[in-house]
Scaffold this motif. Structure first.
Motif, PDB file in Angstrom:
ATOM      1  N   GLY A 199       0.927  -1.065  -0.067  1.00 24.93           N
ATOM      2  CA  GLY A 199      -0.064  -0.083  -0.050  1.00 24.93           C
ATOM      3  C   GLY A 199       0.836   1.057  -0.119  1.00 24.93           C
ATOM      4  O   GLY A 199       0.603   2.310  -0.824  1.00 24.93           O
ATOM      5  N   ARG A 200       1.756   1.565   0.751  1.00 20.42           N
ATOM      6  CA  ARG A 200       2.594   2.512   1.020  1.00 20.42           C
ATOM      7  C   ARG A 200       3.701   2.517   0.221  1.00 20.42           C
ATOM      8  O   ARG A 200       4.091   3.546  -0.757  1.00 20.42           O
ATOM      9  N   LEU A 201       4.612   1.624   0.430  1.00 22.11           N
ATOM     10  CA  LEU A 201       5.962   1.683  -0.197  1.00 22.11           C
ATOM     11  C   LEU A 201       5.562   1.579  -1.672  1.00 22.11           C
ATOM     12  O   LEU A 201       6.120   2.167  -2.656  1.00 22.11           O
ATOM     13  N   ASN A 241       8.981   6.452   4.472  1.00 24.13           N
ATOM     14  CA  ASN A 241       8.908   4.909   4.856  1.00 24.13           C
ATOM     15  C   ASN A 241       9.933   4.892   6.087  1.00 24.13           C
ATOM     16  O   ASN A 241       9.423   4.301   6.869  1.00 24.13           O
ATOM     17  N   HIS A 242      10.917   5.359   6.365  1.00 26.92           N
ATOM     18  CA  HIS A 242      11.606   5.073   7.568  1.00 26.92           C
ATOM     19  C   HIS A 242      10.998   5.781   8.806  1.00 26.92           C
ATOM     20  O   HIS A 242      11.242   5.352   9.887  1.00 26.92           O
ATOM     21  N   ARG A 243      10.313   7.010   8.458  1.00 31.23           N
ATOM     22  CA  ARG A 243      10.127   7.822   9.585  1.00 31.23           C
ATOM     23  C   ARG A 243       8.760   7.237  10.382  1.00 31.23           C
ATOM     24  O   ARG A 243       8.415   7.396  11.450  1.00 31.23           O
ATOM     25  N   VAL A 291      -5.329   6.720  10.764  1.00 26.46           N
ATOM     26  CA  VAL A 291      -5.994   7.633   9.822  1.00 26.46           C
ATOM     27  C   VAL A 291      -5.153   8.627   9.238  1.00 26.46           C
ATOM     28  O   VAL A 291      -4.943   8.644   8.039  1.00 26.46           O
ATOM     29  N   GLU A 292      -4.457   9.379  10.293  1.00 21.03           N
ATOM     30  CA  GLU A 292      -3.433  10.263   9.844  1.00 21.03           C
ATOM     31  C   GLU A 292      -2.116   9.883   9.137  1.00 21.03           C
ATOM     32  O   GLU A 292      -1.830  10.462   8.032  1.00 21.03           O
ATOM     33  N   GLY A 296       1.038   8.936   4.326  1.00 23.67           N
ATOM     34  CA  GLY A 296       1.838   7.945   3.726  1.00 23.67           C
ATOM     35  C   GLY A 296       1.281   7.185   2.811  1.00 23.67           C
ATOM     36  O   GLY A 296       2.132   6.882   1.568  1.00 23.67           O
ATOM     37  N   ARG A 297       0.098   6.718   2.596  1.00 26.95           N
ATOM     38  CA  ARG A 297      -0.339   5.798   1.669  1.00 26.95           C
ATOM     39  C   ARG A 297      -1.221   6.355   0.417  1.00 26.95           C
ATOM     40  O   ARG A 297      -1.081   6.564  -0.820  1.00 26.95           O
ATOM     41  N   LEU A 298      -2.017   7.255   1.303  1.00 24.14           N
ATOM     42  CA  LEU A 298      -3.103   8.006   0.315  1.00 24.14           C
ATOM     43  C   LEU A 298      -2.381   9.101  -0.593  1.00 24.14           C
ATOM     44  O   LEU A 298      -2.393   9.120  -1.995  1.00 24.14           O
ATOM     45  N   THR A 299      -1.364   9.682   0.300  1.00 19.36           N
ATOM     46  CA  THR A 299      -0.722  10.932  -0.679  1.00 19.36           C
ATOM     47  C   THR A 299       0.170  10.266  -1.511  1.00 19.36           C
ATOM     48  O   THR A 299       0.328  10.723  -2.778  1.00 19.36           O
TER      49      THR A 299
END
Lengths: 552, 552
Positions: free
Chosen positions: A514-516, B499-501, B508-509, B514-517
């Motif tokens: 999803g993210r990566l 990804n590291h942070r 949700v935030e 991370g994912r939606l953006t």
């Protein structure tokens, strides 16, 4: 585009070797430089393309089904001083964006499959990194339960994607380093920006590898660790199931497998998939199941679906909507569904169970719109209902098609324990819990219906289908839905579906997909990577990428 | 590029009106069509650009600091039948990718700030949707605790981005629909593909809004709900703190605020930020704190950092690395740090606390490399140590600069309760817990050091800094690190850092950032959206986007 075939066999491997020695198997990577799947690049230094990973996937599957005696798997390099250099850069540089993304998805799924074998088959994978593991090579090792690096004064582990290529590791590297191996984020930052990587005490202390071992002790230490892992295994079974060739036939735009048919409609950019229920009652016991082997209905269905999903994803990117139907006898499906639970302790049934789980998970991360159509004659029950629940929408006919078969029995669906946690999604939730996320009452309400045949009205009431319509409206509605879907931006749909399908918690697996993956997608298409002067295109030319340094 | 200024005041608002009536405030959106931040578009139908959101952010902040008496905030539309049409499409179509992404980030942070006011200030936001809320307009409403939609036979809520623009909602829409409002995923799919949206019973039943109310009952019902929310609030305090203009001065490439200085090095593409500790002991009690108001050291530092982060992100995209230093008296920082905890029950101290929390969270999602440099004279203690822990790396000098000030005291850092949960990241973890994710022993070990002054050796031992070096190596190392960082692909760094942070859990935030953006980033740059025939570029022309239908 080349049509990709996922069928292979150890005898036909060009890149991997599979050796079984009692309870320990060894898979060795010695890539045939000239064995690329498509022309245009040499697979130097044990670098890989999709064809290499197709063989690895085949090996993972054969170890699980054909080798119940194997309790530990050693993955190692078959070249001198080079474990694996990762994905071939020239291949990436010449590939379309869609190809790169689909390639990364499949390699991710194979890596997850290795972790699944460790977690659920008592088959622990151990990376014996006997040379440098760079990029995707280190990501291969990261999928293993243990990583041992040879201490030869030069071999390192590294993720050189950011400094050398201007992209992210494509197969979960960043996420597994911090979320699986718990490397501190500032060290992960040092690691992912240092092209040459780390070795020795630093690699061990930071958690990049579990141990470094000198060459003189190598074979003994790897053997010791493999047998130690095998000793922890509860895997049982003595006779495996040979994965014979799939009985797939292609007839124009129709693909046929035992129990699964797919019809490709290129004008409508759609695939209609029908899964057939079993024709006979299940065998009486585990011995009977094993005797059926590849013909055991749940296994045959899973193998067909797995191959179909992989082929359609890779070879038919323009067919953006998959419509899923089932056809068959609900009672028989229920009988098999119950058997999978009853015989869960049997090694082969356990393998079938987890294979079906992995296959439905492929649907969750498939970038196609998935629509379930539930009609008279269907058998969306238990494990087959998972297919409908994996879909973006579920349409159910209320009553019958009066002009086709007015005497038919109206469709029903049936929830079983299979829908309540037996086949979790990558985020750990059942598809039922995911559906009712934040609505615990609805989830409890659905659980009370386990085993009941729910007609369209009851299914809609329980929140299990999107819409129940009678036959006056049903066909028109489906037609309009499919036409509208086909008209929308494929990119926006992919992003939207990925976000809706994974509600609630996240895991290493869902973060990777999803993210990566989303970050990687974006970075791959940026001029800094893929433009004419981008790092990916310039790699190997002696010139670095020419970057626009604006931060976004 | 236009230099964007984030200073404003209700008297200068062109788009919002802020009315306070006892315990209920109302913010009304009536966008000045001709008040766009940059030329090239009209802000028709209550659509917004960055300038509109800067005013909203100002209103959110003033309500928290200037209005302790306000316990409920009604957000409503000031135009007839149109609550808000979302981000202006012509603005998006003409903007650079970097501008769009930064704009979405800021609007996301403002929406999160609205939720933060509801959760932590006893100031509950209520969306009184008195006309159509489309796209970003509905996303504004989604940030509120309750959504009430007028039942006028035509006003709807909608997310038309996918069907009309070929992109995703840019400000958390998809995630908030399923993860916050718990709309079932198949209904979310219907909703996000239906350009005209939903109203009435369907909108309520699906959870898209909490209620629909006819026009005749509108004022009374909104008032009733606002006072009901206010009645639940525990917010106290009678006199607010006026947000006077920031004392910012610009001197060439140096920005100076009270307690914060930033020096821009354009050749090195770097910013050096120094935060000064307090010069006096804290006031004796809450009354004294309130009397200091904007001059209260933690508040002054926070206001300066907030403005600096926003200005640098928006106006200086080429400055890819921020180096963070502190300078001051550790004892004084400790005294303020303790006071924030001791007076946590005071409304104003509570506001300062959460404002600092939100400001450090801006750093977590800032697409710049963040490097902390810890030297003699620094005061990385408690709340200021959070700045270092938010960084990608922490470099600490062991001993002193022998050729500068051999008599100086070597640097120390000090953990306090501020580092152990007082200022959580968006994923709910403290930065300390995030740092030691998967290493509970190290976390426990660090907790035992609370209050101790740790020199470079002790800080490194405890895992709190990336590297401790003596002055022979320190300056060279920093120079090389900064040069190397500046040479890397800015896109790859952004993805890697994001990804590291964020290790561990997601909320949700974090899903939105991370994912939606990331998905949105990718979709924004695809030809299907932003190409000459893409949907975003063609919007308003009467022609739909011309799509390449390949799925990726």
């Amino acid at each position: 585009m080349t049509e990709v075939d996922f069928d292979t066999h150890p005898k036909r491997y060009r890149h991997w070797r599979l050796d079984v020695d009692g309870e320990v198997a060894t898979v060795s990577l010695a890539v045939d430089e000239h064995g690329g799947l498509v022309p245009g690049y040499d697979l130097k230094m044990n670098s890989y393309d999709l064809g290499v990973d197709i063989e690895l996937y085949d090996a993972v599957q054969r170890l699980r089904f054909q080798h119940p005696e194997v309790k530990a798997v050693v993955m190692t390099g078959g070249l001198d001083r080079m474990f694996c250099a990762g994905a071939n850069i020239r291949m990436l540089a010449q590939s379309s964006h869609a190809w790169k993304v689909n390639f990364c998805k499949f390699t991710n799924e194979t890596r997850n499959g290795i972790e699944d074998a460790t977690d659920h088959s008592g088959q622990t994978w151990l990376a014996a990194v006997n040379g440098t593991a760079a990029g995707g090579g280190y990501e291969l090792a990261l999928a293993c339960e243990e990583i041992v690096l040879v201490d030869d004064g030069s071999s390192t582990v590294s993720l050189p994607e950011v400094p050398l290529l201007g992209v992210l590791p494509g197969t979960g590297g960043l996420t597994r380093v911090v979320d699986k191996r718990h490397v501190r984020k500032d060290r992960a930052d040092l690691f992912a920006t240092k092209a040459e990587g780390y070795r020795g005490d630093t690699a061990v202390q930071w958690g990049l590898v579990d141990a470094t071992v000198p060459k003189r002790d190598w074979d003994e230490e790897i053997g010791r660790r493999a047998h130690q892992a095998a000793a922890r295994s509860t895997r049982s079974g003595s006779r495996g199931v040979e994965l014979t060739p799939l009985g797939r036939t292609v007839d124009g735009d129709t693909l046929r497998y035992p129990f699964v048919t797919a019809t490709l409609d290129r004008d409508a950019r759609r695939v209609d998939v029908t899964v057939e229920g079993p024709t006979d009652a299940p065998p009486a016991d585990a011995a009977g199941v094993l005797a059926q082997g590849v013909d055991y209905w749940p296994f045959a269905v899973t193998r067909a679906l797995d191959d179909l999903v992989l082929r359609l994803r890779t070879n038919e990117p323009l067919l953006g909507t998959w419509v899923v139907r089932t056809h068959g006898d609900t009672d028989l499906v229920l009988a098999y569904d119950a058997q999978l639970a009853d015989l869960a302790g049997d090694w082969f049934v356990n393998e079938v169970h987890h294979y079906y789980k992995r296959t439905v998970k492929r649907l969750d991360v498939t970038s196609r719109s998935l629509i379930a159509v539930i009609e008279p004659g269907s058998c969306f029950t238990g494990l087959l209902l998972e297919l409908a629940l994996a879909c973006d929408r579920q349409y159910m006919l209320e009553g019958v098609y009066e002009d086709v078969d007015p005497a038919a029995d109206p469709a029903t669906i049936t929830l079983t324990a299979s829908n309540d946690g037996a086949f979790p999604m990558g985020n750990g939730l059942s598809r039922l819990a995911s559906r009712f996320w934040g609505h615990d009452d609805d989830l409890e309400g659905a659980r009370k219906l386990l085993g009941e045949r729910l007609d369209a009205h009851a299914a809609e009431e329980a929140g299990l289908v999107t819409m129940a319509l009678d036959d006056i409206d049903f066909e028109d509605e489906i037609r309009i839905v499919l036409e509208e879907r086909a008209s929308l931006s494929p990119d926006a749909l992919t992003g939207m579906e990925a976000n809706h399908r994974f509600v609630g918690p996240e895991t290493v697996e869902t973060k990777i997909f999803g993210r990566l993956t989303a970050w990687q997608n974006w970075i791959f298409v940026r001029p800094n990577a893929s433009g004419p002067d981008g790092a990916l295109r310039r790699y190997g030319s002696g010139q670095r990428g020419d970057y626009d340094y604006k931060r976004v």
